[in-house]
Design a protein around this motif. Structure first.
Motif, short mmCIF file in Angstrom:
data_model
loop_
_atom_site.label_atom_id
_atom_site.label_comp_id
_atom_site.label_asym_id
_atom_site.label_seq_id
_atom_site.Cartn_x
_atom_site.Cartn_y
_atom_site.Cartn_z
N LYS A 57 60.19 -2.31 16.21
CA LYS A 57 58.91 -2.59 15.56
C LYS A 57 57.74 -1.96 16.32
CE LYS A 57 59.94 -6.52 12.70
NZ LYS A 57 59.33 -7.53 11.89
N LYS A 58 57.78 -2.03 17.63
CA LYS A 58 56.71 -1.42 18.43
C LYS A 58 56.68 0.09 18.20
CE LYS A 58 56.49 -4.55 22.40
NZ LYS A 58 56.77 -4.59 23.84
N SER A 59 57.84 0.71 18.12
CA SER A 59 57.92 2.14 17.89
C SER A 59 57.31 2.52 16.54
CB SER A 59 59.38 2.58 17.95
OG SER A 59 59.50 3.93 17.65
N LEU A 98 49.13 -6.37 15.38
CA LEU A 98 50.56 -6.51 15.11
C LEU A 98 51.40 -6.20 16.35
CD1 LEU A 98 50.87 -4.88 11.57
CD2 LEU A 98 51.34 -7.26 12.17
N TYR A 99 51.01 -5.16 17.07
CA TYR A 99 51.73 -4.80 18.30
C TYR A 99 51.72 -5.97 19.28
CZ TYR A 99 53.30 -2.07 22.29
OH TYR A 99 54.02 -1.60 23.36
N ASN A 100 50.56 -6.61 19.43
CA ASN A 100 50.45 -7.75 20.35
C ASN A 100 51.29 -8.93 19.87
OD1 ASN A 100 48.76 -6.35 22.07
ND2 ASN A 100 46.91 -7.08 21.06
N LEU A 101 51.35 -9.15 18.56
CA LEU A 101 52.20 -10.23 18.01
C LEU A 101 53.67 -9.95 18.27
CD1 LEU A 101 50.53 -10.98 14.56
CD2 LEU A 101 50.62 -12.50 16.54
N VAL A 102 54.08 -8.71 18.05
CA VAL A 102 55.48 -8.33 18.30
C VAL A 102 55.80 -8.52 19.77
CG1 VAL A 102 57.08 -6.36 18.38
CG2 VAL A 102 55.68 -6.74 16.35
#
Length: 116
Positions: A57-59, A98-102
């Motif tokens: 997901k981060k990618s 979103l990145y921080n949530l992931v």
């Protein structure tokens, strides 16, 4: 993916597949005949799966952020107006959130609840 754990030392080695023959130290036993090593299938290990899913997901998020970089540069260079840049800025802010949530997800259920 498998890991071989030495029960006495805690030493871990990771392998892409379980060996067919247990030669060498893998078949070693203690004085009571208990195996010193244990094979653990990492695909069933939730923590491992969580980290794999987080990386994926981060990618995806970083890829989209990178694809928007050129529009940021166009804005900085004055090639697009603030009005044209506003939706791009909003999307970039959303992607960083979103990145921080992931990154903060602690379970697979938490991670699956995050929609990209």
């Amino acid at each position: 993916m498998y890991k071989l754990v030495n029960k006495s030392t805690g030493e871990i080695a990771t392998y892409s597949s379980e060996p067919i023959a247990f030669g060498g130290p893998w078949g070693a036993s203690d004085v009571d005949g208990n195996p010193l090593y244990e094979w653990v299938d990492l695909s069933s290990d939730e923590k491992y799966l969580l980290e794999q899913e987080k990386r994926i997901k981060k990618s995806l998020i970083l890829s989209e952020l990178s694809s928007l970089d050129y529009k940021c540069l166009k804005f900085v260079d004055g090639e697009i107006t603030a009005e044209e840049y506003e939706p791009i800025k909003g999307r970039r802010m959303s992607l960083r959130g979103l990145y921080n949530l992931v990154d903060a997800a602690e379970t697979l259920a938490d991670l699956e609840a995050i929609l990209l």
